[in-house]
Design a protein around this motif. Sequence first.
Motif, PDB file in Angstrom:
ATOM      1  N   ALA A 432       0.855  -1.189   0.000  1.00  0.00           N
ATOM      2  CA  ALA A 432       0.000   0.000   0.000  1.00  0.00           C
ATOM      3  C   ALA A 432       0.884   1.228   0.000  1.00  0.00           C
ATOM      4  O   ALA A 432       1.613   1.483   0.965  1.00  0.00           O
ATOM      5  CB  ALA A 432      -0.912   0.003   1.223  1.00  0.00           C
ATOM      6  N   LYS A 433       0.816   2.017  -1.067  1.00  0.00           N
ATOM      7  CA  LYS A 433       1.682   3.183  -1.193  1.00  0.00           C
ATOM      8  C   LYS A 433       0.972   4.460  -0.754  1.00  0.00           C
ATOM      9  O   LYS A 433      -0.241   4.583  -0.843  1.00  0.00           O
ATOM     10  CB  LYS A 433       2.173   3.322  -2.632  1.00  0.00           C
ATOM     11  CG  LYS A 433       3.096   2.194  -3.080  1.00  0.00           C
ATOM     12  CD  LYS A 433       3.651   2.450  -4.467  1.00  0.00           C
ATOM     13  CE  LYS A 433       4.619   1.350  -4.888  1.00  0.00           C
ATOM     14  NZ  LYS A 433       5.196   1.610  -6.227  1.00  0.00           N
ATOM     15  N   GLY A 434       1.767   5.423  -0.320  1.00  0.00           N
ATOM     16  CA  GLY A 434       1.256   6.716   0.130  1.00  0.00           C
ATOM     17  C   GLY A 434       2.161   7.267   1.211  1.00  0.00           C
ATOM     18  O   GLY A 434       2.913   6.526   1.845  1.00  0.00           O
ATOM     19  N   CYS A 435       2.105   8.557   1.420  1.00  0.00           N
ATOM     20  CA  CYS A 435       2.910   9.187   2.478  1.00  0.00           C
ATOM     21  C   CYS A 435       2.125  10.369   3.048  1.00  0.00           C
ATOM     22  O   CYS A 435       2.328  11.508   2.623  1.00  0.00           O
ATOM     23  CB  CYS A 435       4.268   9.638   1.943  1.00  0.00           C
ATOM     24  SG  CYS A 435       5.400  10.190   3.240  1.00  0.00           S
ATOM     25  N   PRO A 436       1.204  10.072   3.990  1.00  0.00           N
ATOM     26  CA  PRO A 436       0.978   8.743   4.561  1.00  0.00           C
ATOM     27  C   PRO A 436      -0.116   7.983   3.820  1.00  0.00           C
ATOM     28  O   PRO A 436      -0.823   8.547   2.988  1.00  0.00           O
ATOM     29  CB  PRO A 436       0.501   9.087   5.969  1.00  0.00           C
ATOM     30  CG  PRO A 436      -0.306  10.344   5.756  1.00  0.00           C
ATOM     31  CD  PRO A 436       0.433  11.119   4.690  1.00  0.00           C
ATOM     32  N   VAL A 437      -0.257   6.704   4.151  1.00  0.00           N
ATOM     33  CA  VAL A 437      -1.460   5.950   3.778  1.00  0.00           C
ATOM     34  C   VAL A 437      -2.537   6.348   4.790  1.00  0.00           C
ATOM     35  O   VAL A 437      -2.329   6.241   5.997  1.00  0.00           O
ATOM     36  CB  VAL A 437      -1.203   4.434   3.812  1.00  0.00           C
ATOM     37  CG1 VAL A 437      -2.480   3.664   3.521  1.00  0.00           C
ATOM     38  CG2 VAL A 437      -0.116   4.070   2.804  1.00  0.00           C
ATOM     39  N   SER A 438      -3.655   6.846   4.291  1.00  0.00           N
ATOM     40  CA  SER A 438      -4.665   7.464   5.161  1.00  0.00           C
ATOM     41  C   SER A 438      -5.387   6.443   6.034  1.00  0.00           C
ATOM     42  O   SER A 438      -5.337   5.228   5.794  1.00  0.00           O
ATOM     43  CB  SER A 438      -5.690   8.209   4.306  1.00  0.00           C
ATOM     44  OG  SER A 438      -6.457   7.282   3.549  1.00  0.00           O
ATOM     45  N   VAL A 439      -6.100   6.949   7.027  1.00  0.00           N
ATOM     46  CA  VAL A 439      -6.938   6.101   7.880  1.00  0.00           C
ATOM     47  C   VAL A 439      -7.961   5.363   7.027  1.00  0.00           C
ATOM     48  O   VAL A 439      -8.180   4.153   7.194  1.00  0.00           O
ATOM     49  CB  VAL A 439      -7.649   6.938   8.964  1.00  0.00           C
ATOM     50  CG1 VAL A 439      -8.629   6.074   9.754  1.00  0.00           C
ATOM     51  CG2 VAL A 439      -6.636   7.578   9.910  1.00  0.00           C
ATOM     52  N   GLY A 440      -8.582   6.090   6.079  1.00  0.00           N
ATOM     53  CA  GLY A 440      -9.582   5.475   5.214  1.00  0.00           C
ATOM     54  C   GLY A 440      -9.027   4.325   4.395  1.00  0.00           C
ATOM     55  O   GLY A 440      -9.667   3.270   4.258  1.00  0.00           O
ATOM     56  N   ASP A 441      -7.829   4.501   3.812  1.00  0.00           N
ATOM     57  CA  ASP A 441      -7.212   3.430   3.043  1.00  0.00           C
ATOM     58  C   ASP A 441      -6.848   2.255   3.938  1.00  0.00           C
ATOM     59  O   ASP A 441      -6.961   1.086   3.525  1.00  0.00           O
ATOM     60  CB  ASP A 441      -5.970   3.945   2.320  1.00  0.00           C
ATOM     61  CG  ASP A 441      -6.306   4.698   1.045  1.00  0.00           C
ATOM     62  OD1 ASP A 441      -7.490   4.700   0.650  1.00  0.00           O
ATOM     63  OD2 ASP A 441      -5.404   5.300   0.441  1.00  0.00           O
ATOM     64  N   HIS A 442      -6.400   2.532   5.147  1.00  0.00           N
ATOM     65  CA  HIS A 442      -6.115   1.442   6.087  1.00  0.00           C
ATOM     66  C   HIS A 442      -7.368   0.605   6.342  1.00  0.00           C
ATOM     67  O   HIS A 442      -7.282  -0.621   6.454  1.00  0.00           O
ATOM     68  CB  HIS A 442      -5.599   2.008   7.413  1.00  0.00           C
ATOM     69  CG  HIS A 442      -4.124   2.202   7.465  1.00  0.00           C
ATOM     70  ND1 HIS A 442      -3.501   3.320   6.958  1.00  0.00           N
ATOM     71  CD2 HIS A 442      -3.125   1.418   7.947  1.00  0.00           C
ATOM     72  CE1 HIS A 442      -2.195   3.223   7.144  1.00  0.00           C
ATOM     73  NE2 HIS A 442      -1.937   2.083   7.738  1.00  0.00           N
ATOM     74  N   VAL A 443      -8.497   1.280   6.462  1.00  0.00           N
ATOM     75  CA  VAL A 443      -9.746   0.548   6.690  1.00  0.00           C
ATOM     76  C   VAL A 443      -9.996  -0.442   5.560  1.00  0.00           C
ATOM     77  O   VAL A 443     -10.345  -1.615   5.794  1.00  0.00           O
ATOM     78  CB  VAL A 443     -10.929   1.532   6.830  1.00  0.00           C
ATOM     79  CG1 VAL A 443     -12.265   0.790   6.740  1.00  0.00           C
ATOM     80  CG2 VAL A 443     -10.839   2.294   8.148  1.00  0.00           C
ATOM     81  N   HIS A 444      -9.811  -0.019   4.308  1.00  0.00           N
ATOM     82  CA  HIS A 444     -10.042  -0.914   3.170  1.00  0.00           C
ATOM     83  C   HIS A 444      -9.063  -2.085   3.165  1.00  0.00           C
ATOM     84  O   HIS A 444      -9.461  -3.240   2.989  1.00  0.00           O
ATOM     85  CB  HIS A 444      -9.920  -0.134   1.865  1.00  0.00           C
ATOM     86  CG  HIS A 444     -10.992   0.880   1.647  1.00  0.00           C
ATOM     87  ND1 HIS A 444     -12.338   0.570   1.695  1.00  0.00           N
ATOM     88  CD2 HIS A 444     -10.926   2.214   1.371  1.00  0.00           C
ATOM     89  CE1 HIS A 444     -13.057   1.654   1.462  1.00  0.00           C
ATOM     90  NE2 HIS A 444     -12.220   2.659   1.265  1.00  0.00           N
ATOM     91  N   TYR A 445      -7.779  -1.796   3.341  1.00  0.00           N
ATOM     92  CA  TYR A 445      -6.768  -2.857   3.285  1.00  0.00           C
ATOM     93  C   TYR A 445      -6.932  -3.857   4.420  1.00  0.00           C
ATOM     94  O   TYR A 445      -6.865  -5.072   4.221  1.00  0.00           O
ATOM     95  CB  TYR A 445      -5.361  -2.252   3.325  1.00  0.00           C
ATOM     96  CG  TYR A 445      -4.909  -1.655   2.025  1.00  0.00           C
ATOM     97  CD1 TYR A 445      -4.707  -2.455   0.895  1.00  0.00           C
ATOM     98  CD2 TYR A 445      -4.667  -0.289   1.907  1.00  0.00           C
ATOM     99  CE1 TYR A 445      -4.289  -1.907  -0.314  1.00  0.00           C
ATOM    100  CE2 TYR A 445      -4.244   0.278   0.706  1.00  0.00           C
ATOM    101  CZ  TYR A 445      -4.058  -0.541  -0.391  1.00  0.00           C
ATOM    102  OH  TYR A 445      -3.640   0.003  -1.588  1.00  0.00           O
TER     103      TYR A 445
END
Length: 486
Positions: A432-445
């Motif tokens: 999972a790429k990003g800086c940062p990886v958001s809270v929302g994206d963490h929820v999906h992953y």
Amino acid sequence: MEAEMEKMHKVLIMRCDNYDSNRIGALIKEGMEELNVVPTGRVLLKPNVVIAHPKVFPHAFTRKEFLDGAIWAAKERSKKVTEIAVGERSGITIPTRYAFKNAGYGEIIKKHKIKTYYFDEVKQVPIKIGNSHTLRNQIYVPQPVAQADFLINLPKFKAHPWCRLTLSLKNFIGIQDDRHRLVDHNLFLEQKIADLQAVIQPQFIAIDAISAGQKMMLTPTPFPMGAIVMGTNSCAVDTVGCHMVHVDPKDLLHLKYASQRGFGPMDLNEIEFSGDYPLAEVQAKTRQFEFCMEHIDSYFNEKSNLTCTVGTFPADHSPDYCWGGCPGALQEAMHVFNGFNPNVNEEIKNVHYVVGQVEGPLNIEKGQKVIFVGDCTSWKGDINGQKVSIESSYKPPCDTDEKKTKSNDMVLKTIQTLWRCFKQRNAAYVHAKGCPVSVGDHVHYISMLGKIKNINFDPRMVIPLNIAYWKMRIQRALNRLLLYIA
């Protein structure tokens, strides 16, 4: 001595045990009078509404009764006012109008016949702030912030898993839209907060500490502090807030940076106390006030099916941990899951979470899903017999152009992340790429890898949230059209 005291910043701590709008209004008016605060011109009230929901997120925001009292007091004390408005940008890409509705703000704003600015729907403008201390030469903020003559800051007194405390200074994260909010929201979060102070200074601060928040910032545990904290200088107010819960102000890095840049004191000897609630009495009450400043590799332990490996990070000032980025987003995401499902820690399948530059083999259990998170993450090794090489794509702030930021639109990000999850559903690992990886994206992953229900599709939220989203998009388009015509 009297002349010396006049130069000192005054901070008031007032007793207030419940959310009675009339009582709150009277106390805030009394505080304004003592501090000689007279709102003028374009007055903007900035509460903390990072997220709000009466059942799932009931303690994360400045309460409507507090806003009600603050508006009344501001109107009572104001002179030559051209506009009074409430403005905010909620967190994790949720439409601000959705959070305002859940917080009950609509009825309060209608009652006082004032204006609302949803910062995700208005024009964003650059403000030049560059000097030898700042990360950037300019910062983008909503136009109502740039045009405000008199800012009233209304934070919620909360612990924070990334910054220890969110008070007056930290509340400024909400003066940026999603496209710009996550810029430098990583290893440099504390510097970013200090940078934001150069945009505008509040002329009055009233902190909702009637029911304070412990541990998390989205899902805090309520603490009956029974106080309203007021002042006219953010550093002074936050310094007092630190001492109220036994925190050394030097440990609040954004406060330290802001004070070093001349925005105010962080020494109690430079602050005059007033009010009817002595600091010592508050401190006696808050001895058990809880924080959550733990590294995720110890926070998620043998009691959880979530295992974390934390490496090193690229910034010289914080090589051991990225407090403002992916690790904290994981903690918040798991607490959000817990808000919807208290049994999530038992139900989640085995996941191994890796962040930072990691050397050596990973202790991966049989059947365990592996996720590498963040642009700075790197690792080389073997997963289930497959050679894996994760390369860092981290860029320092000087290589990130704030004028060319990517969209953080809620629906677009959801579709993109869900598509990446679908494509990698059978892979040995996920990056999972990003800086940062958001809270929302963490929820999906985490939902995909841990085989738990994705809360974005919870019936308590999905329909009203999407209605608010499309209203936001329509209003944003109308605002742009009106600006074009003008």
